[in-house]
Design an enzyme around this catalytic site. Structure first.
Site, PDB file in Angstrom:
ATOM      1  N   GLU A  75      -3.043   0.823  -8.944  1.00 21.31           N
ATOM      2  CA  GLU A  75      -1.945   1.788  -8.958  1.00 21.31           C
ATOM      3  C   GLU A  75      -0.672   1.048  -9.349  1.00 21.31           C
ATOM      4  OE1 GLU A  75      -3.046   5.221  -5.689  1.00 21.31           O
ATOM      5  OE2 GLU A  75      -1.939   3.505  -4.960  1.00 21.31           O
ATOM      6  N   SER A 122       0.827  -1.209   0.000  1.00 20.43           N
ATOM      7  CA  SER A 122       0.000   0.000   0.000  1.00 20.43           C
ATOM      8  C   SER A 122       0.863   1.261   0.000  1.00 20.43           C
ATOM      9  CB  SER A 122      -0.889   0.023   1.240  1.00 20.43           C
ATOM     10  OG  SER A 122      -1.628  -1.153   1.331  1.00 20.43           O
ATOM     11  N   HIS A 169      -0.744  -2.087  -6.935  1.00 24.42           N
ATOM     12  CA  HIS A 169      -1.576  -1.909  -5.740  1.00 24.42           C
ATOM     13  C   HIS A 169      -3.057  -2.014  -6.085  1.00 24.42           C
ATOM     14  CE1 HIS A 169      -2.972   0.914  -2.284  1.00 24.42           C
ATOM     15  NE2 HIS A 169      -3.029  -0.348  -1.924  1.00 24.42           N
ATOM     16  N   ASN A 221      -3.702   6.491  -1.104  1.00 26.63           N
ATOM     17  CA  ASN A 221      -3.465   6.503   0.348  1.00 26.63           C
ATOM     18  C   ASN A 221      -2.794   7.785   0.823  1.00 26.63           C
ATOM     19  OD1 ASN A 221      -4.710   4.134   0.926  1.00 26.63           O
ATOM     20  ND2 ASN A 221      -2.878   2.878   0.736  1.00 26.63           N
TER      21      ASN A 221
HETATM   22  N1  LIG Z   1      -6.419  -4.832   3.651  1.00 30.17           N
HETATM   23  C1  LIG Z   1      -6.574  -3.865   2.729  1.00 30.17           C
HETATM   24  O1  LIG Z   1      -7.631  -3.184   2.674  1.00 30.17           O
HETATM   25  C2  LIG Z   1      -5.502  -3.632   1.692  1.00 30.17           C
HETATM   26  C3  LIG Z   1      -5.791  -2.885   0.558  1.00 30.17           C
HETATM   27  C4  LIG Z   1      -4.822  -2.712  -0.425  1.00 30.17           C
HETATM   28  C5  LIG Z   1      -3.560  -3.265  -0.238  1.00 30.17           C
HETATM   29  N2  LIG Z   1      -3.283  -3.961   0.882  1.00 30.17           N
HETATM   30  C6  LIG Z   1      -1.943  -4.540   1.013  1.00 30.17           C
HETATM   31  O2  LIG Z   1      -2.018  -5.912   0.673  1.00 30.17           O
HETATM   32  C7  LIG Z   1      -1.042  -6.661   1.405  1.00 30.17           C
HETATM   33  C8  LIG Z   1      -1.719  -7.792   2.115  1.00 30.17           C
HETATM   34  O3  LIG Z   1      -2.687  -7.300   2.993  1.00 30.17           O
HETATM   35  P1  LIG Z   1      -3.903  -8.187   3.509  1.00 30.17           P
HETATM   36  O4  LIG Z   1      -4.854  -7.245   4.139  1.00 30.17           O
HETATM   37  O5  LIG Z   1      -4.363  -9.117   2.453  1.00 30.17           O
HETATM   38  O6  LIG Z   1      -3.159  -9.035   4.645  1.00 30.17           O
HETATM   39  P2  LIG Z   1      -3.692 -10.350   5.399  1.00 30.17           P
HETATM   40  O7  LIG Z   1      -3.077 -10.320   6.742  1.00 30.17           O
HETATM   41  O8  LIG Z   1      -5.178 -10.462   5.281  1.00 30.17           O
HETATM   42  O9  LIG Z   1      -3.069 -11.562   4.547  1.00 30.17           O
HETATM   43  C9  LIG Z   1      -1.704 -11.801   4.458  1.00 30.17           C
HETATM   44  C10 LIG Z   1      -1.482 -13.263   4.080  1.00 30.17           C
HETATM   45  O10 LIG Z   1      -0.082 -13.446   3.884  1.00 30.17           O
HETATM   46  C11 LIG Z   1       0.254 -14.725   4.391  1.00 30.17           C
HETATM   47  N3  LIG Z   1       1.676 -14.781   4.682  1.00 30.17           N
HETATM   48  C12 LIG Z   1       2.351 -14.259   5.737  1.00 30.17           C
HETATM   49  N4  LIG Z   1       3.651 -14.556   5.638  1.00 30.17           N
HETATM   50  C13 LIG Z   1       3.824 -15.279   4.504  1.00 30.17           C
HETATM   51  C14 LIG Z   1       4.932 -15.909   3.884  1.00 30.17           C
HETATM   52  N5  LIG Z   1       6.148 -15.806   4.405  1.00 30.17           N
HETATM   53  N6  LIG Z   1       4.725 -16.588   2.735  1.00 30.17           N
HETATM   54  C15 LIG Z   1       3.490 -16.709   2.208  1.00 30.17           C
HETATM   55  N7  LIG Z   1       2.375 -16.137   2.754  1.00 30.17           N
HETATM   56  C16 LIG Z   1       2.563 -15.440   3.893  1.00 30.17           C
HETATM   57  C17 LIG Z   1      -0.625 -14.901   5.626  1.00 30.17           C
HETATM   58  O11 LIG Z   1      -0.764 -16.270   5.975  1.00 30.17           O
HETATM   59  C18 LIG Z   1      -1.937 -14.266   5.141  1.00 30.17           C
HETATM   60  O12 LIG Z   1      -2.794 -15.227   4.551  1.00 30.17           O
HETATM   61  C19 LIG Z   1      -0.346  -5.640   2.313  1.00 30.17           C
HETATM   62  O13 LIG Z   1       0.824  -5.194   1.705  1.00 30.17           O
HETATM   63  C20 LIG Z   1      -1.370  -4.514   2.420  1.00 30.17           C
HETATM   64  O14 LIG Z   1      -0.772  -3.261   2.688  1.00 30.17           O
HETATM   65  C21 LIG Z   1      -4.225  -4.184   1.859  1.00 30.17           C
END
Ligand SMILES: NC(=O)c1ccc[n+]([C@@H]2O[C@H](COP(=O)([O-])OP(=O)(O)OC[C@H]3O[C@@H](n4cnc5c(N)ncnc54)[C@H](O)[C@@H]3O)[C@@H](O)[C@H]2O)c1
Length: 288
Positions: free
Chosen positions: A152, A119, A140, A190
């Site tokens: 993005e 993000s 993104h 963001n």
């Molecule tokens: N949540 C949001 O609204 C949102 C929106 C846009 C972007 N993002 C970005 O997306 C990314 C993920 O966010 P999220 O909300 O999906 O997180 P999340 O916590 O829901 O999911 C993360 C996943 O990664 C897995 N993981 C952790 N370590 C790992 C590894 N070493 N190898 C493989 N898998 C692994 C976890 O088991 C989990 O399933 C972040 O960079 C976040 O900033 C989030």
């Protein structure tokens, strides 16, 4: 550069939506997470969402089944050896993401594009741990990825033009509208949206009612959702992390996280996902 096989790393909130969007756009997807439980949860969720699309007449059973058949899950990164593009969606932590990019760099073929769904972390920093920073780029997606149209696209300092244009074309092929960002914290959305939510939380701290803030921004600025509702929806922990990223990334006090936001995260009341943030929610995530 031709993309036909895509790897997705991470089966959380974002990885699940991203895997679905890409499989629905006729690409083969290899979906990796350290947790098989997360992958199974993600698959169940995708099945449910595809089924709902069929019921609403927005897709057909044949298309939904074809998308599911294009998804392969694994808990070991080595299966990504044959993909043309990897989209990483593990938690927003630079050290963790660097570790993943290093691992990916060892596994994939030379020429594979490595994209991060970060993000706002530095794409150039992720590129620096690989042998080929020219192939590392930010991609993104927004939550929920199957519904939100924007992508993005952020080249790092060393990303090649070819990789950038391939990513823009890929975005179009999966039905997204892409914008070019610069590699500075928060990119475009963001950078603007998160400080606005942080400012709204300052208003709560000063005694303004959350409902009044939401009503004001909906009625006075034509926002579809008020900033406090949105903050609860995004998750206050995610919001705080992004705000801290802006604060540290620009070293500018104008991005100081609101103390009330910090306090709420410390208290574990981080919004809809925990049932309580500025508002309270039931198990279905509805406001009560
Ligand atoms: N949540 C949001 O609204 C949102 C929106 C846009 C972007 N993002 C970005 O997306 C990314 C993920 O966010 P999220 O909300 O999906 O997180 P999340 O916590 O829901 O999911 C993360 C996943 O990664 C897995 N993981 C952790 N370590 C790992 C590894 N070493 N190898 C493989 N898998 C692994 C976890 O088991 C989990 O399933 C972040 O960079 C976040 O900033 C989030």
């Amino acid at each position: 550069m031709k993309i036909s096989k895509v790897g997705v790393v991470g089966a959380g909130l974002m990885g699940s939506g991203i895997a679905q969007v890409i499989a629905e756009a006729d690409y083969d997807v290899i979906w990796v997470d350290i947790s098989n439980e997360q992958l199974q949860k993600g698959l169940t969720n995708i099945k449910r969402l595809l089924q709902r699309k069929v019921e609403k007449g927005k897709s057909t059973t044949v298309k939904a089944e074809a998308a599911l058949n294009r998804l392969t899950t694994a808990t070991d990164m080595s299966v990504l050896v044959g993909v043309d593009l990897v989209i990483e969606a593990v938690p927003e932590n630079l050290e963790l993401k660097k570790k993943i990019f290093k691992q990916l760099d060892e596994v994939v073929r030379p020429g594979t594009i490595l994209a991060s769904n970060t993000s706002g972390l530095s794409v150039s920093a992720l590129g620096s741990v690989t042998r080929c920073p020219e192939h590392v780029i930010g991609a993104h997606f927004f939550y929920p990825a199957p519904m939100m149209e924007l992508l993005e696209v952020t080249p790092g300092l060393l990303t090649s033009n070819e990789v950038f244009h391939t990513m823009m074309a890929f975005a179009k092929s999966i039905g997204k509208i892409s914008v070019e960002c610069k590699d500075y914290p928060g990119f475009i959305v963001n950078r603007i949206l998160v400080p606005m939510m942080n400012e709204a939380i300052y208003l709560v701290m000063e005694g303004v009612k959350p409902d009044d803030i939401d009503t004001a921004m909906k009625m006075g600025a034509n926002h579809p959702m008020g900033p406090i509702t949105l903050a609860d929806f995004v998750g206050l922990d995610t919001l705080l992390a992004t705000m801290q990223g802006l604060y540290e990334g620009f070293n500018d006090s104008k991005y100081r996280p609101c103390p009330l936001l910090v306090k709420m995260v410390e208290a574990g009341t981080v919004g809809r996902k925990t049932g309580r943030g500025f508002y309270c929610y039931n198990e279905k995530g509805e406001r009560v």
